[in-house]
Design a protein around this motif. Structure first.
Motif, PDB file in Angstrom:
ATOM      1  N   THR A 111     -58.767 -49.901 -61.331  1.00  0.00           N
ATOM      2  CA  THR A 111     -59.349 -49.734 -62.669  1.00  0.00           C
ATOM      3  C   THR A 111     -60.549 -50.652 -62.864  1.00  0.00           C
ATOM      4  OG1 THR A 111     -58.053 -51.493 -63.709  1.00  0.00           O
ATOM      5  CG2 THR A 111     -57.038 -49.309 -63.653  1.00  0.00           C
ATOM      6  N   GLY A 112     -61.393 -50.262 -63.801  1.00  0.00           N
ATOM      7  CA  GLY A 112     -62.541 -51.090 -64.142  1.00  0.00           C
ATOM      8  C   GLY A 112     -62.104 -52.460 -64.648  1.00  0.00           C
ATOM      9  N   THR A 113     -60.991 -52.493 -65.365  1.00  0.00           N
ATOM     10  CA  THR A 113     -60.471 -53.763 -65.876  1.00  0.00           C
ATOM     11  C   THR A 113     -60.205 -54.742 -64.740  1.00  0.00           C
ATOM     12  OG1 THR A 113     -59.503 -52.745 -67.839  1.00  0.00           O
ATOM     13  CG2 THR A 113     -58.517 -54.814 -67.112  1.00  0.00           C
ATOM     14  N   GLU A 114     -59.593 -54.233 -63.690  1.00  0.00           N
ATOM     15  CA  GLU A 114     -59.324 -55.106 -62.529  1.00  0.00           C
ATOM     16  C   GLU A 114     -60.623 -55.592 -61.913  1.00  0.00           C
ATOM     17  OE1 GLU A 114     -56.288 -53.871 -59.435  1.00  0.00           O
ATOM     18  OE2 GLU A 114     -56.547 -52.062 -60.606  1.00  0.00           O
ATOM     19  N   CYS A 138     -70.370 -55.068 -75.932  1.00  0.00           N
ATOM     20  CA  CYS A 138     -70.144 -54.652 -74.541  1.00  0.00           C
ATOM     21  C   CYS A 138     -68.649 -54.707 -74.260  1.00  0.00           C
ATOM     22  CB  CYS A 138     -70.872 -55.574 -73.564  1.00  0.00           C
ATOM     23  SG  CYS A 138     -72.652 -55.263 -73.482  1.00  0.00           S
ATOM     24  N   TYR A 139     -68.152 -53.651 -73.646  1.00  0.00           N
ATOM     25  CA  TYR A 139     -66.735 -53.591 -73.281  1.00  0.00           C
ATOM     26  C   TYR A 139     -66.617 -53.693 -71.775  1.00  0.00           C
ATOM     27  CZ  TYR A 139     -61.992 -51.724 -72.657  1.00  0.00           C
ATOM     28  OH  TYR A 139     -60.668 -51.554 -72.308  1.00  0.00           O
ATOM     29  N   HIS A 140     -65.683 -54.527 -71.338  1.00  0.00           N
ATOM     30  CA  HIS A 140     -65.514 -54.702 -69.891  1.00  0.00           C
ATOM     31  C   HIS A 140     -64.059 -54.551 -69.488  1.00  0.00           C
ATOM     32  CE1 HIS A 140     -69.635 -56.156 -69.835  1.00  0.00           C
ATOM     33  NE2 HIS A 140     -69.332 -57.019 -70.784  1.00  0.00           N
ATOM     34  N   GLY A 141     -63.296 -53.755 -70.243  1.00  0.00           N
ATOM     35  CA  GLY A 141     -61.882 -53.642 -69.944  1.00  0.00           C
ATOM     36  C   GLY A 141     -61.084 -54.629 -70.770  1.00  0.00           C
ATOM     37  N   HIS A 142     -59.777 -54.683 -70.493  1.00  0.00           N
ATOM     38  CA  HIS A 142     -58.910 -55.394 -71.435  1.00  0.00           C
ATOM     39  C   HIS A 142     -58.284 -56.669 -70.885  1.00  0.00           C
ATOM     40  CE1 HIS A 142     -55.176 -53.739 -69.650  1.00  0.00           C
ATOM     41  NE2 HIS A 142     -55.967 -52.732 -69.333  1.00  0.00           N
ATOM     42  N   THR A 200     -72.607 -58.438 -68.301  1.00  0.00           N
ATOM     43  CA  THR A 200     -73.231 -57.492 -69.216  1.00  0.00           C
ATOM     44  C   THR A 200     -73.034 -56.075 -68.705  1.00  0.00           C
ATOM     45  OG1 THR A 200     -75.294 -56.886 -70.346  1.00  0.00           O
ATOM     46  CG2 THR A 200     -75.512 -57.642 -68.073  1.00  0.00           C
ATOM     47  N   GLU A 201     -72.894 -55.129 -69.627  1.00  0.00           N
ATOM     48  CA  GLU A 201     -72.978 -53.743 -69.193  1.00  0.00           C
ATOM     49  C   GLU A 201     -74.420 -53.525 -68.738  1.00  0.00           C
ATOM     50  OE1 GLU A 201     -71.099 -50.414 -71.354  1.00  0.00           O
ATOM     51  OE2 GLU A 201     -70.362 -51.926 -72.741  1.00  0.00           O
ATOM     52  N   ALA A 202     -74.607 -52.811 -67.634  1.00  0.00           N
ATOM     53  CA  ALA A 202     -75.955 -52.596 -67.110  1.00  0.00           C
ATOM     54  C   ALA A 202     -76.828 -52.003 -68.210  1.00  0.00           C
ATOM     55  CB  ALA A 202     -75.894 -51.691 -65.891  1.00  0.00           C
ATOM     56  N   CYS A 205     -72.850 -48.985 -73.235  1.00  0.00           N
ATOM     57  CA  CYS A 205     -72.464 -47.614 -73.597  1.00  0.00           C
ATOM     58  C   CYS A 205     -71.201 -47.600 -74.431  1.00  0.00           C
ATOM     59  CB  CYS A 205     -72.244 -46.782 -72.335  1.00  0.00           C
ATOM     60  SG  CYS A 205     -73.753 -46.511 -71.399  1.00  0.00           S
ATOM     61  N   ASN A 206     -70.637 -48.778 -74.682  1.00  0.00           N
ATOM     62  CA  ASN A 206     -69.379 -48.823 -75.414  1.00  0.00           C
ATOM     63  C   ASN A 206     -69.566 -49.213 -76.872  1.00  0.00           C
ATOM     64  OD1 ASN A 206     -66.955 -48.253 -73.577  1.00  0.00           O
ATOM     65  ND2 ASN A 206     -68.296 -49.497 -72.292  1.00  0.00           N
ATOM     66  N   MET A 207     -70.817 -49.230 -77.324  1.00  0.00           N
ATOM     67  CA  MET A 207     -71.082 -49.309 -78.776  1.00  0.00           C
ATOM     68  C   MET A 207     -71.992 -48.122 -79.099  1.00  0.00           C
ATOM     69  SD  MET A 207     -73.612 -52.615 -79.112  1.00  0.00           S
ATOM     70  CE  MET A 207     -74.566 -53.283 -77.758  1.00  0.00           C
ATOM     71  N   LEU A 233     -72.950 -57.602 -63.253  1.00  0.00           N
ATOM     72  CA  LEU A 233     -73.469 -56.382 -63.877  1.00  0.00           C
ATOM     73  C   LEU A 233     -72.361 -55.344 -63.890  1.00  0.00           C
ATOM     74  CD1 LEU A 233     -76.263 -55.445 -64.975  1.00  0.00           C
ATOM     75  CD2 LEU A 233     -76.539 -54.198 -62.821  1.00  0.00           C
ATOM     76  N   ASP A 234     -71.951 -54.944 -65.080  1.00  0.00           N
ATOM     77  CA  ASP A 234     -70.860 -53.984 -65.197  1.00  0.00           C
ATOM     78  C   ASP A 234     -71.444 -52.574 -65.218  1.00  0.00           C
ATOM     79  OD1 ASP A 234     -68.703 -52.431 -65.862  1.00  0.00           O
ATOM     80  OD2 ASP A 234     -67.995 -53.711 -67.497  1.00  0.00           O
ATOM     81  N   GLU A 235     -71.231 -51.865 -64.109  1.00  0.00           N
ATOM     82  CA  GLU A 235     -71.698 -50.473 -63.998  1.00  0.00           C
ATOM     83  C   GLU A 235     -70.495 -49.526 -63.928  1.00  0.00           C
ATOM     84  OE1 GLU A 235     -75.028 -49.010 -63.413  1.00  0.00           O
ATOM     85  OE2 GLU A 235     -76.195 -50.561 -62.382  1.00  0.00           O
ATOM     86  N   VAL A 236     -69.366 -49.962 -64.508  1.00  0.00           N
ATOM     87  CA  VAL A 236     -68.182 -49.097 -64.478  1.00  0.00           C
ATOM     88  C   VAL A 236     -68.515 -47.740 -65.095  1.00  0.00           C
ATOM     89  CG1 VAL A 236     -65.871 -48.780 -65.489  1.00  0.00           C
ATOM     90  CG2 VAL A 236     -66.467 -50.939 -64.385  1.00  0.00           C
ATOM     91  N   LEU A 237     -69.248 -47.762 -66.190  1.00  0.00           N
ATOM     92  CA  LEU A 237     -69.568 -46.499 -66.858  1.00  0.00           C
ATOM     93  C   LEU A 237     -70.891 -45.910 -66.350  1.00  0.00           C
ATOM     94  CD1 LEU A 237     -68.882 -45.748 -70.564  1.00  0.00           C
ATOM     95  CD2 LEU A 237     -70.894 -44.836 -69.448  1.00  0.00           C
ATOM     96  N   GLY A 271     -66.515 -47.986 -61.448  1.00  0.00           N
ATOM     97  CA  GLY A 271     -65.254 -47.297 -61.742  1.00  0.00           C
ATOM     98  C   GLY A 271     -65.589 -45.847 -62.000  1.00  0.00           C
ATOM     99  N   LYS A 272     -64.802 -45.195 -62.781  1.00  0.00           N
ATOM    100  CA  LYS A 272     -65.091 -43.842 -63.271  1.00  0.00           C
ATOM    101  C   LYS A 272     -65.619 -42.907 -62.181  1.00  0.00           C
ATOM    102  CE  LYS A 272     -65.528 -45.587 -67.948  1.00  0.00           C
ATOM    103  NZ  LYS A 272     -64.651 -45.012 -68.939  1.00  0.00           N
ATOM    104  N   VAL A 273     -66.951 -42.715 -62.049  1.00  0.00           N
ATOM    105  CA  VAL A 273     -67.496 -41.707 -61.131  1.00  0.00           C
ATOM    106  C   VAL A 273     -67.025 -41.926 -59.691  1.00  0.00           C
ATOM    107  CG1 VAL A 273     -69.634 -40.867 -60.051  1.00  0.00           C
ATOM    108  CG2 VAL A 273     -69.513 -41.111 -62.532  1.00  0.00           C
TER     109      VAL A 273
HETATM  110  C1  LIG Z   1     -68.431 -50.714 -68.957  1.00  0.00           C
HETATM  111  C2  LIG Z   1     -66.954 -50.671 -68.738  1.00  0.00           C
HETATM  112  N1  LIG Z   1     -66.359 -51.662 -68.065  1.00  0.00           N
HETATM  113  C3  LIG Z   1     -65.040 -51.674 -67.824  1.00  0.00           C
HETATM  114  C4  LIG Z   1     -64.233 -50.657 -68.297  1.00  0.00           C
HETATM  115  C5  LIG Z   1     -62.763 -50.683 -68.031  1.00  0.00           C
HETATM  116  O1  LIG Z   1     -62.426 -49.702 -67.098  1.00  0.00           O
HETATM  117  P1  LIG Z   1     -60.931 -49.130 -67.041  1.00  0.00           P
HETATM  118  O2  LIG Z   1     -60.704 -48.365 -68.288  1.00  0.00           O
HETATM  119  O3  LIG Z   1     -60.921 -48.291 -65.787  1.00  0.00           O
HETATM  120  O4  LIG Z   1     -60.026 -50.314 -66.914  1.00  0.00           O
HETATM  121  C6  LIG Z   1     -64.810 -49.600 -69.006  1.00  0.00           C
HETATM  122  C7  LIG Z   1     -63.972 -48.510 -69.535  1.00  0.00           C
HETATM  123  O5  LIG Z   1     -64.371 -47.693 -70.309  1.00  0.00           O
HETATM  124  C8  LIG Z   1     -66.196 -49.608 -69.229  1.00  0.00           C
HETATM  125  O6  LIG Z   1     -66.812 -48.622 -69.907  1.00  0.00           O
END
Ligand SMILES: Cc1ncc(COP(=O)(O)O)c(C=O)c1O
Length: 434
Positions: A111-114, A138-142, A200-202, A205-207, A233-237, A271-273
Motif C-alpha cells: 500500500t501507499g501508506t506502507e 497533502c495526504y500520504h496515507g494513514h 510532498t505530493e508531487a 491531488c488529495n485536496m 516525493l509522493d507519487e502514489v497518485l 502505488g495505485k497504477v
Molecule cells: C498521494 C498519496 N499518498 C499515499 C496514499 C496512501 O495509499 P494507500 O491508500 O494505498 O495506502 C494515497 C492514497 O490515496 C495518496 O493519494
C-alpha cells in the motif's frame, strides 16, 4: 438497498472499509458496486455509469483490461503467494526505474501508506533527525506521523488530526501551507538541524488537484540538499498517471526543454497504477538511502504479501500496456473533458476554477482562481458539488464522492463518454439557474 446498508453497517464501521466510500462528502446512500469494465462501472441495482473514480487512480487502462485480467489469471494458476522473490517482481522494479530514473533502487510493498511510512523511517535513520515537514492538504496515507494536517500560521507544531495519534508523533511533524516558499524557507531557518525530511505530493491531488507553483518542488529539493534533509516525493497518485514519468517527469521535461538541469527527489513513493488494481506500491530512490533497508542495512521493513505474484502480474501487465501512445490518449481525453466541462459551466455562469496537473484535474465550484493552499481550496462550494454529484449520477456519471478529489480518466474513456459527461454537467448547470 436498505437491506444491504443495514447489513453493511452492522458489521463494517460506517458500512465501509475506507471512509470516503461512505459518501460523507456528498450525502446519500452509496449503492454497492457489482462489476466494472472499461470506462463503465455497474452497481448492484444494475445501473451502468461512466466511471470517473477509476478505483481512485489505479484503473489507468480502464477497468478489467482483458490483458491484465489474463495475466492475473495466469499468475494465479502458478500459485497465489510464495513468500520468496520472483522474476516478475524484479521486472516490475526494473520497469519502474527505466521510466523513473531517481528510483535507483526499489522496494515493493502493498500500500501507499506502507511506502510513505517506510520512506520516513529511512529518512530519519539516514539523518539521525526526527522532524518531518509536510504540507496542509497533502495526504500520504494513514501512518501516525503523516496524519497531521493543517495548522494555521506560518509553521505550526502539528496537532493530531486523527484521534489515536500521539502528541509525540504529531509534535515531530511540522505542517506548512502548500506552495508557501517563505514558510518553507523560514521552517528550515528555524528548525533546519532537526528536519529529517520534507514530504510532498508531487502535485497535490488529495485536496482536489493543485498545480505546484513554478519552482516549488525545486525549492524543496534545494533546501533539503543544502540542509542535509531528505526530499520524499509522493507519487502514489500521480506516478505513471499525471504523465509517463509521473509529475516529476512533467517538470523534468519542462526543465530540459528550458535548458535547465532537472531537480531530483531523494526518495519517491508509488502505488495505485503500478498495481493495476491489485495491492502493489513501492518505495524507490537513491541507492545509498535505499541500501539502508534490511537486509542490507539497519532500517527494518517487511511484508508477508510484499511483491505478491498475482498483484505483481497485474502491475506488470498494466505498466507494459502503458505506452507513450496510451499516455497521449489519456491526456487527450483529460483535455477534452476538462475543456468541455469548464466551458459548459462558464457558459451557464457557474463560477468555478480548474485545478490541473498533467492528466489529473478537478473542478472547484464557487472559486474564481485555481487554489494552491488547503485554505483556498476550503472556500469552494461543497454543497454545489454535492448537488452536481447526485444530478450527474442520476444520468449515468459516477464522479468521485467528494469535492476534494481528482476526476480520474482512463485510456478506456471514449469521445462519446466525454460528450455524455459534459452534457450531464451542462444539464445540472441549467438546473441550478432555474
Ligand atoms: C498521494 C498519496 N499518498 C499515499 C496514499 C496512501 O495509499 P494507500 O491508500 O494505498 O495506502 C494515497 C492514497 O490515496 C495518496 O493519494
Amino acid at each position: 438497498m436498505s437491506t444491504y446498508s443495514d447489513r453493511a453497517r452492522a458489521i463494517l464501521p460506517g458500512g465501509v472499509n475506507s471512509p470516503v466510500r461512505a459518501w460523507n462528502g456528498v450525502g446519500g446512500e452509496p449503492v454497492p458496486i457489482a462489476s466494472a469494465h472499461g470506462s463503465r462501472i455497474t452497481d448492484a441495482d444494475g445501473r451502468e455509469m461512466i466511471d470517473l473514480v477509476a478505483s481512485w487512480g489505479p484503473a489507468m487502462l480502464g477497468h478489467a483490461h482483458p490483458e491484465v485480467v489474463a495475466a492475473v489469471q495466469a499468475a494465479a494458476t502458478r500459485g497465489l503467494s510464495f513468500g520468496a522473490t520472483t522474476e516478475a517482481e524484479v521486472e516490475l522494479a526494473e520497469l519502474i526505474r527505466e521510466r523513473y530514473a531517481p528510483a535507483e533502487r526499489v522496494r515493493l510493498v502493498s500500500t501507499g501508506t506502507e511506502a510513505t511510512m517506510t520512506a520516513i523511517r529511512l529518512a530519519r535513520a539516514a539523518t539521525g533527525r526526527d522532524v518531518i515537514v509536510k504540507f496542509a492538504g497533502c495526504y500520504h496515507g494513514h501512518s501516525d506521523a503523516l496524519l497531521v494536517a493543517a495548522g494555521s500560521g506560518l509553521a505550526t507544531a502539528g496537532v493530531p488530526d486523527s484521534a489515536g495519534v500521539t502528541r509525540g508523533a504529531a509534535a515531530d511533524t511540522l505542517v506548512l501551507p502548500y506552495g508557501d516558499e517563505p514558510a518553507l524557507t523560514d521552517a528550515f531557518a528555524e528548525h533546519g538541524a532537526r528536519i529529517a525530511a520534507v514530504i510532498t505530493e508531487a502535485a497535490p491531488c488529495n485536496m482536489g488537484v493543485v498545480r505546484p507553483p513554478e519552482g516549488f518542488n525545486r525549492l524543496i529539493s534545494t533546501l533539503c540538499r543544502n540542509e542535509g534533509a531528505v526530499m520524499i516525493l509522493d507519487e502514489v497518485l500521480t506516478g505513471f498517471r499525471a504523465g509517463p514519468a509521473g509529475w516529476w517527469g512533467v517538470e523534468r521535461d519542462h526543465d530540459l526543454a528550458a535548458g535547465v538541469d532537472p531537480w531530483t527527489p531523494d526518495l519517491v513513493t508509488f502505488g495505485k497504477v503500478i498495481g493495476g488494481g491489485l495491492p502493489v506500491a513501492a518505495l524507490g530512490g537513491r541507492r545509498d538511502l535505499m541500501e539502508r533497508l534490511a537486509p542490507l542495512g539497519p532500517v527494518y521493513q517487511a511484508g508477508t504479501l510484499s511483491g505478491n505474484p498475482v498483484a505483481v502480474a497485474a502491475g506488470l501487465a498494466t505498466m507494459r500496456l502503458l505506452t507513450p501512445e496510451v499516455h497521449d490518449r489519456v491526456a487527450a481525453t483529460a483535455d477534452a473533458l476538462v475543456t468541455g466541462v469548464s466551458g459548459a459551466l462558464a457558459e451557464r455562469g457557474i463560477a468555478h476554477a480548474v485545478g490541473r496537473a498533467g492528466t489529473l484535474f478537478s473542478i472547484f465550484l464557487g472559486l474564481d482562481d485555481a487554489p494552491v493552499t488547503f485554505e483556498e481550496v476550503s472556500r469552494q462550494d461543497t454543497a454545489a458539488f454535492a448537488r452536481m454529484f447526485h444530478a450527474v449520477r442520476r444520468e449515468g456519471v459516477a464522479l468521485p464522492p467528494s469535492a476534494y478529489e481528482a476526476w480520474f480518466v482512463s485510456a478506456a474513456h471514449t469521445a462519446a463518454d466525454v460528450d455524455h459527461v459534459i452534457a450531464t454537467v451542462a444539464a445540472w448547470a441549467d438546473s441550478e439557474r432555474t
